[in-house]
Enzyme design. Structure first.
Site, short mmCIF file in Angstrom:
data_model
loop_
_atom_site.label_atom_id
_atom_site.label_comp_id
_atom_site.label_asym_id
_atom_site.label_seq_id
_atom_site.Cartn_x
_atom_site.Cartn_y
_atom_site.Cartn_z
N HIS A 178 0.83 -1.20 0.00
CA HIS A 178 0.00 0.00 0.00
C HIS A 178 0.87 1.26 0.00
O HIS A 178 1.80 1.37 0.80
CB HIS A 178 -0.91 -0.01 1.22
CG HIS A 178 -1.89 1.09 1.25
ND1 HIS A 178 -2.25 1.72 2.41
CD2 HIS A 178 -2.60 1.71 0.27
CE1 HIS A 178 -3.14 2.65 2.16
NE2 HIS A 178 -3.36 2.68 0.85
N ASP A 189 7.68 7.59 -20.85
CA ASP A 189 8.01 7.67 -22.28
C ASP A 189 9.51 7.41 -22.44
O ASP A 189 10.23 7.22 -21.45
CB ASP A 189 7.58 9.02 -22.86
CG ASP A 189 8.25 10.23 -22.21
OD1 ASP A 189 9.39 10.11 -21.70
OD2 ASP A 189 7.63 11.31 -22.21
N HIS A 238 6.90 19.19 -13.64
CA HIS A 238 7.70 18.07 -14.15
C HIS A 238 8.93 17.80 -13.28
O HIS A 238 9.30 16.63 -13.06
CB HIS A 238 8.11 18.32 -15.60
CG HIS A 238 8.76 17.16 -16.26
ND1 HIS A 238 8.14 15.93 -16.40
CD2 HIS A 238 9.99 17.02 -16.81
CE1 HIS A 238 8.95 15.09 -17.03
NE2 HIS A 238 10.09 15.73 -17.28
N TYR A 240 5.84 14.34 -22.12
CA TYR A 240 5.16 14.18 -20.84
C TYR A 240 4.20 12.99 -20.78
O TYR A 240 3.23 13.00 -20.01
CB TYR A 240 4.44 15.47 -20.43
CG TYR A 240 5.39 16.64 -20.37
CD1 TYR A 240 6.31 16.75 -19.33
CD2 TYR A 240 5.39 17.62 -21.36
CE1 TYR A 240 7.20 17.81 -19.29
CE2 TYR A 240 6.28 18.68 -21.32
CZ TYR A 240 7.18 18.77 -20.28
OH TYR A 240 8.07 19.82 -20.23
N ALA A 241 4.45 11.96 -21.55
CA ALA A 241 3.64 10.74 -21.50
C ALA A 241 4.19 9.86 -20.39
O ALA A 241 4.78 8.80 -20.62
CB ALA A 241 3.65 10.02 -22.84
#
Length: 131
Positions: free
Chosen positions: A20, A28, A98, A120-121
């Site tokens: 947990h 990417d 980011h 940003y994938a």
């Protein structure tokens, strides 16, 4: 031989070992992998496997309670953000700069590198509990 769910033995082991609040990153091809974090490289060619294909496979085999993306995704890859919000419910998706995303990635149990070549994938998935 396993016949359903994640067949990749490295990913299957990571998912089975999650507790947990542990996290994994689906990334990417451009996201830097933090030193000391396990990298599971799925990238074959640019675009393969895709970000969405990989997220779909992981999400079907993982209990997820929290999702984090870079806020830059909204401007630079709105299609991916729309997909993530649809997949996980828009209000449950957290955003951060980011640079903060990369800091959070240092705590991940693994980074799964896709062949995605769009900005940003990347997504952090936090494990929940199903009971």
């Amino acid at each position: 031989m396993k016949k359903q769910g994640i067949l990749n033995s490295h990913i299957s082991k990571v998912l089975a070992d999650l507790g947990h609040t542990d996290t994994i990153v689906i990334a990417d091809v451009g996201l830097p992998i933090p030193e000391g974090v396990r990298k599971i490289d799925l990238a074959l060619t640019l675009g393969s496997p895709s970000f969405e294909e990989t997220v779909n496979a992981i999400a079907s085999d993982m209990e997820i309670e929290k999702v984090v993306v870079a806020e830059e995704m909204a401007a630079d890859n709105p299609k991916a953000l729309h997909y993530i919000e649809r997949k996980f419910g828009g209000s449950g998706v957290e955003r951060c700069p980011h640079e903060e995303f990369k800091r959070l990635a240092r705590k991940a149990k693994a980074v799964i590198r896709t062949g995605e070549a769009k900005p940003y994938a990347n997504v952090i998935l936090q494990a929940g509990v199903y009971f």
